[in-house]
Design an enzyme around this catalytic site. Structure first.
Site, short mmCIF file in Angstrom:
data_model
loop_
_atom_site.label_atom_id
_atom_site.label_comp_id
_atom_site.label_asym_id
_atom_site.label_seq_id
_atom_site.Cartn_x
_atom_site.Cartn_y
_atom_site.Cartn_z
N SER A 1 -20.16 3.79 13.00
CA SER A 1 -21.10 3.21 13.95
C SER A 1 -22.53 3.57 13.60
O SER A 1 -23.46 2.84 13.95
CB SER A 1 -20.86 3.76 15.36
OG SER A 1 -19.56 3.56 15.76
N HIS B 1 -17.24 -3.12 11.27
CA HIS B 1 -17.47 -2.37 12.51
C HIS B 1 -16.90 -3.11 13.71
O HIS B 1 -17.41 -4.16 14.10
CB HIS B 1 -18.99 -2.14 12.68
CG HIS B 1 -19.33 -1.28 13.84
ND1 HIS B 1 -20.38 -1.54 14.70
CD2 HIS B 1 -18.76 -0.14 14.31
CE1 HIS B 1 -20.44 -0.61 15.62
NE2 HIS B 1 -19.48 0.26 15.41
N GLU C 1 -18.63 -6.58 13.04
CA GLU C 1 -19.76 -6.72 12.13
C GLU C 1 -19.28 -6.43 10.70
O GLU C 1 -18.69 -5.37 10.46
CB GLU C 1 -20.86 -5.72 12.51
CG GLU C 1 -21.44 -5.99 13.87
CD GLU C 1 -22.34 -4.87 14.37
OE1 GLU C 1 -23.38 -5.18 14.98
OE2 GLU C 1 -22.02 -3.68 14.16
N ASN D 1 -25.79 -2.89 18.10
CA ASN D 1 -26.47 -1.72 18.66
C ASN D 1 -27.99 -1.79 18.48
O ASN D 1 -28.73 -1.19 19.25
CB ASN D 1 -25.92 -0.43 18.05
CG ASN D 1 -24.56 -0.09 18.65
OD1 ASN D 1 -24.25 -0.52 19.76
ND2 ASN D 1 -23.75 0.63 17.91
N1 LIG Z 1 -14.70 5.05 19.73
C1 LIG Z 1 -15.53 4.02 19.66
O1 LIG Z 1 -15.88 3.40 20.67
C2 LIG Z 1 -16.01 3.54 18.31
C3 LIG Z 1 -16.54 2.26 18.20
C4 LIG Z 1 -16.93 1.78 16.95
C5 LIG Z 1 -16.83 2.60 15.85
N2 LIG Z 1 -16.34 3.88 15.98
C6 LIG Z 1 -16.23 4.68 14.75
O2 LIG Z 1 -14.87 4.66 14.34
C7 LIG Z 1 -14.52 5.91 13.73
C8 LIG Z 1 -13.35 6.52 14.46
O3 LIG Z 1 -13.67 6.69 15.81
P1 LIG Z 1 -12.55 6.98 16.92
O4 LIG Z 1 -13.24 6.91 18.22
O5 LIG Z 1 -11.37 6.12 16.68
O6 LIG Z 1 -12.20 8.49 16.59
P2 LIG Z 1 -10.91 9.34 17.05
O7 LIG Z 1 -11.36 10.76 17.11
O8 LIG Z 1 -10.26 8.72 18.24
O9 LIG Z 1 -9.89 9.19 15.81
C9 LIG Z 1 -10.18 9.68 14.53
C10 LIG Z 1 -8.84 9.94 13.83
O10 LIG Z 1 -9.12 10.20 12.45
C11 LIG Z 1 -8.30 11.26 12.01
N3 LIG Z 1 -8.95 11.87 10.86
C12 LIG Z 1 -10.05 12.65 10.84
N4 LIG Z 1 -10.38 12.95 9.57
C13 LIG Z 1 -9.47 12.36 8.77
C14 LIG Z 1 -9.29 12.28 7.36
N5 LIG Z 1 -10.13 12.90 6.53
N6 LIG Z 1 -8.26 11.55 6.90
C15 LIG Z 1 -7.42 10.93 7.74
N7 LIG Z 1 -7.52 10.98 9.08
C16 LIG Z 1 -8.55 11.67 9.59
C17 LIG Z 1 -8.16 12.17 13.20
O11 LIG Z 1 -7.00 12.97 13.10
C18 LIG Z 1 -8.09 11.16 14.35
O12 LIG Z 1 -6.76 10.79 14.64
C19 LIG Z 1 -15.79 6.74 13.73
O13 LIG Z 1 -16.45 6.53 12.50
C20 LIG Z 1 -16.59 6.16 14.88
O14 LIG Z 1 -17.96 6.35 14.72
C21 LIG Z 1 -15.92 4.36 17.18
#
Ligand SMILES: NC(=O)c1ccc[n+]([C@@H]2O[C@H](COP(=O)([O-])OP(=O)(O)OC[C@H]3O[C@@H](n4cnc5c(N)ncnc54)[C@H](O)[C@@H]3O)[C@@H](O)[C@H]2O)c1
Length: 503
Positions: free
Chosen positions: A120, A141, A153, A191
Site C-alpha cells: 500500500s 494493489h 491498481e 489513496n
Molecule cells: N489490510 C488492508 O486493508 C490492506 C489493503 C491493501 C494492501 N495491504 C497490503 O497487503 C499486505 C498484507 O497485508 P494484510 O493486511 O493482509 O497483512 P496480514 O498481517 O493480515 O497478513 C500478512 C501475512 O503474511 C505472512 N508473512 C509475513 N512475512 C512473510 C514472509 N516473509 N513470507 C511469507 N509469509 C509471510 C504473515 O504470517 C501473515 O499471515 C501488506 O503489504 C499491506 O500493506 C493491506
C-alpha cells in the site's frame, strides 16, 4: 478473458485470503504459501467457509463450489510455487522482507513469471530494485475486502514492461474487477485522490469553522459521501491514518496540498484512535458512535423582513422559503432585518462588505448543496444573535436540517470538493493515470458518488477554479494553487472529462 495460469499467493492474512478467493473463483489454480506454520491452511479453510456460505445462500452452485475448491491448494514451502506464472505477495509491509521474498522467488520461478506486490505504501520500484528481472515486477494493489472491492491498481514501476502490465490487467479484469493502471507514485491512485477529503476536512476544523460532526454531516447528507472524513478516520484508526498522511506528504517532497494537520499528533499521543480505542473524533459506547446533540431550532420571529441577494444561485428557492414561512421580502438589503447571500469561494464577511450590506444582519447559505438537502448557514464574524437565530429558524422552517458554521471562504462543501477536484486535475497533469482510470478508481475504491473530475464538471470547472483562487487569495496558502490542467481547461471552456470521441 485471461488464459488460465497458475497463481501463487504469498502471505495468507487479510489480503492474501481475499486474493486467493478472487482468482480461484475466476478459474485459476491458486497455490497459497505463508511463512507461519498452519496459516496457509487456515486461510484456505476460511475461503472454503466463505464459499460454503455462498452455496447456502443460493449464490453459488454446488458444482461451482467444488470446481473452485479444487483450484485452491496449500504450498508447503516456497519451492512449491515453481511453475506459477504469476506470484502475488501480500506479506508484511516491510521493504527488506518483500525484497528478500522476491529474490528467493526469482530463483524458483521461470524467467517470464510475473511478481506482483500488494504493497500500500512502499515504492514498487524499490522492491523491484532488488530483483534480477525488474521488468517482470509490478504492483497489484487490492482493497479490503478483496472480493467485494471491485477495483485493483496495476502499478507500473519504472522498469516494469508493458507485457507485465497487460497480463495483470487481463488477470484482474478476467476476475471481474476493474484494473486501473497507475504510475509508481505515492498513494498510487486511490489513496492519492482520497487525500483531499481528509486534509481539507481537518483544515475546516483546525480553523474553528465547524466541528468534526458538522463537517461529516454536511459532506454525507449534503453531497452524498458515504462517510465524512472524521467518521472515516475513526473507522481506520487515527494511529494508522496519521502515518499514511505523514508518509504521503513526505513522499511528495512536502507538497503543501498534502500537509498533515497539527491537530492529529496530540490526539494520537492521547490514544484517541477512534472506534478501536473507544474514542476518537467521536466517543463510542458499546460500539455505538455517540453524536453530539443537534443545535435546537429557534422560533421564527414574526414580522421579519428578509432580503435575498437577487444574484444568489438559489434566490428563488430562498425567497419561496421566506414567503412560505409568512415572512415579508425586503426590496433592499438596507430595509431588511436579515440579508442572505450565496458566495462561491468567498466568506460571508467579505461578501457582505462587497455588496454594501450590514455584516451584523447578513448570513450566507452554501449554494453548492441542493436546497432540499442539509443546508449550511455561515455567519459573518459579527452576525448578531437575532439575525443568526432568524436565519436558522427560516432555513429549518420546511424541516430540512441546518448546520451553522463560522465564517470561511468556500463553506465546508465547496472547500472539500474544490480540493478533491484540484488533486484529481493534478493527477491528470502528472500523467499518473488516465482520466477514465482515475474516475473509476475513485468511485470503486473510495465509494464517492461521482468521479472527481466528473464532479467538477457537474459543479462547473470555472466555479471550482474560482473557489480555489478565492481561497488562495484569502489565505495565501499554496495548497489552494490550482493545477495548470484545470486552469487550461477552464480557459478553453473545456469539460474536465472529455467525451470519448474527442479524447
Ligand atoms: N489490510 C488492508 O486493508 C490492506 C489493503 C491493501 C494492501 N495491504 C497490503 O497487503 C499486505 C498484507 O497485508 P494484510 O493486511 O493482509 O497483512 P496480514 O498481517 O493480515 O497478513 C500478512 C501475512 O503474511 C505472512 N508473512 C509475513 N512475512 C512473510 C514472509 N516473509 N513470507 C511469507 N509469509 C509471510 C504473515 O504470517 C501473515 O499471515 C501488506 O503489504 C499491506 O500493506 C493491506
Amino acid at each position: 478473458m485471461a488464459e488460465k495460469i497458475t497463481i501463487g499467493v504469498v502471505g495468507a492474512g487479510t489480503m492474501g485470503r481475499g486474493i486467493v478467493q478472487l482468482f480461484a473463483q475466476a478459474g485459476h489454480a491458486v497455490r497459497c504459501f505463508d511463512a507461519q506454520a498452519g496459516a496457509a491452511q487456515a486461510a484456505v479453510e476460511h475461503v472454503v467457509g466463505m464459499l460454503q456460505r455462498s452455496v447456502e445462500k443460493g449464490r453459488l452452485s454446488a458444482d461451482a463450489f467444488e470446481r473452485i475448491r479444487a483450484n485452491i491448494s496449500v504450498a508447503g514451502d516456497l519451492p512449491a510455487l515453481a511453475g506459477c506464472g504469476v506470484v502475488i505477495e501480500a506479506i508484511v509491509e516491510d521493504l527488506g522482507v518483500k525484497r528478500e521474498l522476491f529474490r528467493s522467488l526469482e530463483a524458483i520461478l521461470a524467467d517470464d513469471a510475473v511478481l506482483a506486490t500488494n504493497t500500500s505504501s512502499l515504492t514498487v520500484s524499490d522492491i523491484a530494485a532488488g530483483c534480477a528481472r525488474p521488468q517482470r515486477v509490478a504492483g497489484l494493489h487490492f482493497f479490503n475486502p478483496v472480493p467485494l472491492m471491485k477495483v485493483a491498481e496495476v502499478i507500473a514501476a519504472v522498469r516494469t514492461d508493458a507485457a507485465t502490465v497487460r497480463l495483470l490487467q487481463a488477470l484482474t479484469e478476467g476476475a471481474g474487477h476493474r484494473a486501473v493502471v497507475t504510475a509508481d507514485q505515492p498513494g498510487f491512485l486511490v489513496n492519492h485522490a482520497g487525500r483531499g477529503l481528509y486534509t481539507e476536512g481537518l483544515r475546516v476544523v483546525e480553523e474553528q469553522v465547524a466541528s468534526p460532526a458538522d463537517v461529516d454531516d454536511v459532506l454525507r447528507e449534503g453531497l452524498g459521501f458515504r462517510m465524512g472524513p472524521f467518521e472515516l478516520l475513526d473507522l481506520t484508526g487515527l494511529d494508522v491514518s496519521s502515518r499514511v498522511m505523514a508518509s504521503i506528504y513526505e513522499q511528495f517532497q512536502q507538497e503543501p496540498r498534502f500537509r498533515p494537520s497539527s491537530l492529529v499528533p496530540p490526539r494520537v499521543a492521547a490514544g484517541l484512535f477512534g472506534r478501536k480505542s473507544g474514542e476518537g473524533w467521536y466517543r463510542y459506547e458499546a460500539g455505538q458512535q455517540q453524536r453530539p446533540a443537534a443545535r435546537p431550532v429557534p422560533a421564527l420571529p414574526a414580522n421579519l423582513r428578509v432580503w435575498v441577494d437577487p444574484h444568489a444561485e438559489q434566490a428563488d428557492g430562498l425567497k419561496g422559503l421566506a414567503t412560505a414561512a409568512g415572512l415579508a421580502l425586503a426590496p433592499r438589503g438596507s430595509d431588511a432585518d436579515l440579508c442572505i447571500v450565496q458566495p462561491w469561494g468567498m466568506d460571508a464577511t467579505t461578501t457582505a462588505l462587497l455588496l454594501g450590506l450590514d455584516p451584523a444582519r447578513t448570513v450566507a447559505v452554501d449554494p453548492l448543496t441542493p436546497l432540499g438537502l442539509r443546508r449550511t448557514l455561515m455567519l459573518t464574524s459579527v452576525t448578531a444573535g437575532p439575525a443568526r437565530d432568524a436565519a436558522h429558524a427560516l432555513l429549518a422552517s420546511d424541516g430540512v436540517a441546518v448546520t451553522l458554521i463560522n465564517d470561511s471562504g468556500g463553506f465546508i462543501a465547496q472547500r472539500v470538493i474544490a480540493t478533491i477536484v484540484n488533486i484529481a486535475a493534478n493527477i491528470a497533469q502528472r500523467g499518473i493515470a488516465s482520466v477514465a482510470d482515475l474516475e473509476d478508481a475513485v468511485k470503486l475504491g473510495l465509494g464517492y458518488p461521482h468521479g472527481p473530475l466528473a464532479w467538477g464538471d457537474r459543479i462547473g470547472p470555472a466555479r471550482i477554479l474560482a473557489i480555489l483562487r478565492a481561497q488562495q487569495d484569502a489565505t495565501g496558502d499554496p495548497r489552494y494553487r490550482p493545477s495548470p490542467w484545470l486552469v487550461r481547461r477552464v480557459a478553453l471552456g473545456q469539460p474536465l472529462v472529455m467525451p470519448e470521441a474527442e479524447r
